[in-house]
Design a protein around this motif. Structure first.
Motif, PDB file in Angstrom:
ATOM      1  N   PRO A 195       0.787  -1.239   0.000  1.00  0.00           N
ATOM      2  CA  PRO A 195       0.000   0.000   0.000  1.00  0.00           C
ATOM      3  C   PRO A 195       0.814   1.280   0.000  1.00  0.00           C
ATOM      4  N   PHE A 196       2.114   1.223   0.299  1.00  0.00           N
ATOM      5  CA  PHE A 196       2.966   2.420   0.329  1.00  0.00           C
ATOM      6  C   PHE A 196       2.253   3.575   1.045  1.00  0.00           C
ATOM      7  N   ARG A 197       2.133   3.465   2.345  1.00  0.00           N
ATOM      8  CA  ARG A 197       1.382   4.437   3.141  1.00  0.00           C
ATOM      9  C   ARG A 197       2.231   5.671   3.443  1.00  0.00           C
ATOM     10  N   SER A 198       2.446   6.483   2.430  1.00  0.00           N
ATOM     11  CA  SER A 198       3.181   7.736   2.628  1.00  0.00           C
ATOM     12  C   SER A 198       2.454   8.661   3.590  1.00  0.00           C
ATOM     13  N   ASP A 199       1.130   8.538   3.662  1.00  0.00           N
ATOM     14  CA  ASP A 199       0.363   9.366   4.588  1.00  0.00           C
ATOM     15  C   ASP A 199       0.738   9.095   6.035  1.00  0.00           C
ATOM     16  N   LEU A 200       1.137   7.880   6.347  1.00  0.00           N
ATOM     17  CA  LEU A 200       1.558   7.545   7.706  1.00  0.00           C
ATOM     18  C   LEU A 200       3.019   7.900   7.957  1.00  0.00           C
ATOM     19  N   ALA A 201       3.836   7.846   6.905  1.00  0.00           N
ATOM     20  CA  ALA A 201       5.270   8.108   7.066  1.00  0.00           C
ATOM     21  C   ALA A 201       5.604   9.593   7.052  1.00  0.00           C
ATOM     22  N   MET A 202       4.897  10.384   6.264  1.00  0.00           N
ATOM     23  CA  MET A 202       5.256  11.791   6.093  1.00  0.00           C
ATOM     24  C   MET A 202       5.326  12.584   7.397  1.00  0.00           C
ATOM     25  N   PRO A 203       4.422  12.411   8.341  1.00  0.00           N
ATOM     26  CA  PRO A 203       4.533  13.192   9.578  1.00  0.00           C
ATOM     27  C   PRO A 203       5.811  12.921  10.372  1.00  0.00           C
ATOM     28  N   ARG A 204       6.520  11.840  10.058  1.00  0.00           N
ATOM     29  CA  ARG A 204       7.766  11.518  10.773  1.00  0.00           C
ATOM     30  C   ARG A 204       9.002  12.074  10.064  1.00  0.00           C
ATOM     31  N   VAL A 205       8.814  12.712   8.912  1.00  0.00           N
ATOM     32  CA  VAL A 205       9.942  13.288   8.170  1.00  0.00           C
ATOM     33  C   VAL A 205      10.358  14.603   8.824  1.00  0.00           C
ATOM     34  N   ARG A 206      11.640  14.736   9.143  1.00  0.00           N
ATOM     35  CA  ARG A 206      12.154  15.924   9.832  1.00  0.00           C
ATOM     36  C   ARG A 206      13.264  16.566   9.016  1.00  0.00           C
ATOM     37  N   MET A 207      12.921  17.053   7.846  1.00  0.00           N
ATOM     38  CA  MET A 207      13.868  17.749   6.977  1.00  0.00           C
ATOM     39  C   MET A 207      13.057  18.612   6.031  1.00  0.00           C
ATOM     40  N   PRO A 208      13.653  19.606   5.387  1.00  0.00           N
ATOM     41  CA  PRO A 208      12.908  20.418   4.417  1.00  0.00           C
ATOM     42  C   PRO A 208      12.333  19.549   3.298  1.00  0.00           C
ATOM     43  N   VAL A 209      11.119  19.876   2.886  1.00  0.00           N
ATOM     44  CA  VAL A 209      10.413  19.082   1.868  1.00  0.00           C
ATOM     45  C   VAL A 209       9.971  19.986   0.722  1.00  0.00           C
TER      46      VAL A 209
END
Length: 281
Positions: A195-209
């Motif tokens: 399913p590649f749940r980017s919606d669940l992973a994105m809030p854990r990203v801590r760098m400029p996007v």
């Protein structure tokens, strides 16, 4: 005359076969690799080297590496679902001619790499490529870039690892969400194995996007990329490309804007640059 019960049974059986087919062949729909290996010497790109990387589960991956010019970052690039590394030569050339280094891995099952593509496997491939890049340049010099399917790989990696920044080209909220939009008559959310749940992973990203999305993307609707962007932490920037399709870097002026953003992020000292509003660069 066919009875209602018989017709209903036939329709039910046909639907059951459709669901079974989707369950059995979903990965053939999701991944479209070209298994043929094209050596880097035939790419038309000068100054690169072809690497052989071994994943933690024993797969052997092909990767192309181009060293950055002094003071420039290395782009750790994760490609989309179709084709092979050689298909990305026009995009690679843009990075290389701008002085950026590039390390791009051929996922398992794709040109020259062993194995069969799955979500879990692609994430192991990303970890393998990340370790190789960090060994040469360190995490602070890395710009993680993902396009389409590769955006799902890139977000998952950025949620677990450190880098200077994350750039997403035509990303999706989740592959499951895309499949549900495309096949609303199927129970996708119960069937999908990758399913590649980017919606669940994105809030854990801590760098400029930076998210770049074509307004006319026929494969990943821009709304999907915007919803993912909303989940990102600051600092973040969204670039909507009027008339842009799925291969968004091919749109006029887009690469120059992305290059300027990367140059700005790569040259800053901690703390990170202040957040930028959604809109044009």
């Amino acid at each position: 005359m066919v009875s209602i019960e018989t017709a209903a049974a036939a329709i039910g059986a046909a639907y059951g076969f459709l669901v079974l087919g989707a369950a059995l062949f979903q990965r053939q729909l999701q991944y479209r690799p070209h298994a043929r290996h094209t050596p880097i010497e035939l790419s038309g790109l000068a100054g690169g080297e072809e690497l052989r990387l071994t994943t933690s589960d024993g797969e052997l991956l092909v990767a192309w590496h181009f060293a950055p010019e002094p003071g420039k970052p290395l782009v750790l690039y994760f490609h989309g679902a179709a084709g092979s590394l050689v298909k990305r030569v026009p995009r690679l050339r843009l990075f290389i001619e701008s002085g950026f280094g590039v390390l791009m891995v051929s996922y398992r099952g794709y040109g020259g790499s062993s194995g069969t593509p799955t979500e879990a496997g692609l994430l192991l491939d990303a970890d393998c490529a990340y370790r190789a890049a960090c060994a040469r340049y360190g995490a602070d010099r890395l710009i993680i870039v993902g396009a389409s399917l590769g955006a799902g790989v890139a977000v998952a990696l950025a949620a677990r690892r450190e880098a200077r920044a994350l750039v997403l080209l035509a990303p999706f909220l989740s592959a499951m969400d895309l499949a549900a939009r495309r096949f609303p008559f199927l129970p996708v959310r119960w069937l999908m194995r990758d399913p590649f749940r980017s919606d669940l992973a994105m809030p854990r990203v801590r760098m400029p996007v930076l998210v770049i999305h074509g307004e006319s993307d026929p494969i990943v609707p821009i709304e999907s990329g915007m919803r993912l962007f909303e989940l990102a932490n600051e600092p973040k920037t969204f670039l909507a490309v009027p008339g842009g399709g799925h291969i968004v870097l091919g749109s006029a002026g887009v690469f120059a804007k992305m290059r300027a953003w990367i140059d700005g992020v790569a040259s800053i000292s901690e703390p990170a640059a202040p957040p930028r509003e959604v809109g044009s660069l």
